[in-house]
Design a protein around this motif. Structure first.
Motif, PDB file in Angstrom:
ATOM      1  N   ARG A 120       0.647  -1.495  -0.026  1.00 18.25           N
ATOM      2  CA  ARG A 120       0.000   0.052  -0.060  1.00 18.25           C
ATOM      3  C   ARG A 120       0.544   0.833   0.186  1.00 18.25           C
ATOM      4  NH1 ARG A 120      -0.869   2.952   4.639  1.00 18.25           N
ATOM      5  NH2 ARG A 120      -0.976   0.716   5.569  1.00 18.25           N
ATOM      6  N   GLN A 124       0.239   3.858  -3.291  1.00 15.05           N
ATOM      7  CA  GLN A 124       0.167   5.195  -2.318  1.00 15.05           C
ATOM      8  C   GLN A 124       1.376   6.539  -2.842  1.00 15.05           C
ATOM      9  OE1 GLN A 124      -0.030   4.866   1.829  1.00 15.05           O
ATOM     10  NE2 GLN A 124      -2.454   4.700   1.362  1.00 15.05           N
ATOM     11  N   TRP A 129      -2.796   3.616  -6.212  1.00 17.09           N
ATOM     12  CA  TRP A 129      -3.617   3.205  -4.579  1.00 17.09           C
ATOM     13  C   TRP A 129      -5.110   3.238  -4.905  1.00 17.09           C
ATOM     14  CZ3 TRP A 129      -3.747  -0.709  -2.237  1.00 17.09           C
ATOM     15  CH2 TRP A 129      -3.977  -1.644  -0.855  1.00 17.09           C
ATOM     16  N   ASP A 130      -5.033   5.416  -4.601  1.00 18.57           N
ATOM     17  CA  ASP A 130      -6.580   5.486  -4.308  1.00 18.57           C
ATOM     18  C   ASP A 130      -7.145   4.987  -6.199  1.00 18.57           C
ATOM     19  OD1 ASP A 130      -7.118   5.876  -1.972  1.00 18.57           O
ATOM     20  OD2 ASP A 130      -6.125   7.688  -2.527  1.00 18.57           O
ATOM     21  N   ASP A 134      -7.149  -1.475  -3.559  1.00 17.09           N
ATOM     22  CA  ASP A 134      -8.062  -1.200  -2.178  1.00 17.09           C
ATOM     23  C   ASP A 134      -7.407  -2.475  -1.298  1.00 17.09           C
ATOM     24  OD1 ASP A 134     -10.133  -3.218  -2.926  1.00 17.09           O
ATOM     25  OD2 ASP A 134     -11.716  -1.816  -3.692  1.00 17.09           O
ATOM     26  N   GLU A 135      -7.893  -2.944  -0.219  1.00 16.47           N
ATOM     27  CA  GLU A 135      -7.118  -3.332   0.530  1.00 16.47           C
ATOM     28  C   GLU A 135      -8.195  -5.314   0.435  1.00 16.47           C
ATOM     29  OE1 GLU A 135      -4.915  -3.286   2.808  1.00 16.47           O
ATOM     30  OE2 GLU A 135      -4.643  -1.433   3.693  1.00 16.47           O
TER      31      GLU A 135
END
Length: 231
Positions: A120, A124, A129-130, A134-135
């Motif tokens: 992550r 990021q 990432w965004d 996602d997790e």
């Protein structure tokens, strides 16, 4: 449903050696080793394996306590080294992710040897990432010593998550271990030569498709697209 699982280092990004430097920094600062050794090929390995090897190479017992100290120190220092090193997002990656994300029958995730937190942090840092990952779609090397074990665990989780759906699994990676773990989970492979392995080194492992990098977005998207795949 088509599931696309991307490797991170050497496939989506190059970190400029930030991970290795963060580990060496941790060995110096946390374990008081003035000149720590790190004679390990990081490519395609899981962090669970690499962390144990770093401790062992420096004559530190790879106990649970020492592993926890190393992980905590590494994750604390990684953002600093990501800023210091000259890393990059690899060619074609952003355009390809944008193209694939628009398809309703595609789920994108990452399957990486990184620890979940380091994965992550890297994504990021490079703005991947965004909006892309996602997790819930991150399958990492936290608990696994080998990529095959990680891939089998990912396949089981996906089967449980998408019960009743016909899953078409793909791995996009840059190492022989990416190809090997894809086969372990029954996935197809699109390999790229953007890591430490050349076309001549990857071809004998028989990926389904092999590209120099991910910049030929039209051709790669046509392969990974769900056109003609049943919903």
């Amino acid at each position: 449903m088509r599931i696309l699982l991307f490797d991170i280092d050497g496939t989506l990004i190059r970190s400029g050696g930030a991970g290795r430097l963060a580990l060496l920094d941790t060995m110096q600062s946390v374990f008081s080793i003035s000149e720590p050794g790190c004679d390990i090929n990081f490519s395609g390995q899981t962090d669970g394996y690499l962390l144990q090897q770093v401790l062992s190479q420096n004559d530190v017992m790879p106990s649970l306590e020492n592993m926890q100290r190393l992980v905590e120190g590494y994750l604390q220092r990684l953002p600093t080294w990501l800023r210091r090193c000259e890393g990059e997002v690899l060619p074609g990656v952003v355009t390809l992710l944008d193209r694939l994300q628009a398809e309703p029958q595609i789920e994108m995730g990452c399957m990486t040897g990184n620890l979940a937190t380091s994965a992550r942090l890297k994504l990021q840092h490079f703005g991947l990432w965004d909006g892309y990952f996602d997790e819930a779609h991150l399958f990492s090397g936290d608990e696994c010593q080998g990529r095959d074990q990680m891939a089998l665990a990912a396949a089981m989780q996906l089967a449980e998550r998408f019960v009743g759906l016909d899953l078409d699994l793909w791995v996009i990676g840059d190492t022989p271990k990416d190809i090997q773990c894809a086969r372990a989970m029954g996935a197809k492979v699109l390999a790229c030569c953007t890591g430490e392995y050349s076309r001549q080194q990857l071809q004998p492992h028989q990926p389904d498709h092999l590209f120099g990098d991910l910049s030929d977005v039209d051709a790669i998207a046509a392969i990974l697209s769900t056109s003609g795949f049943p919903a």
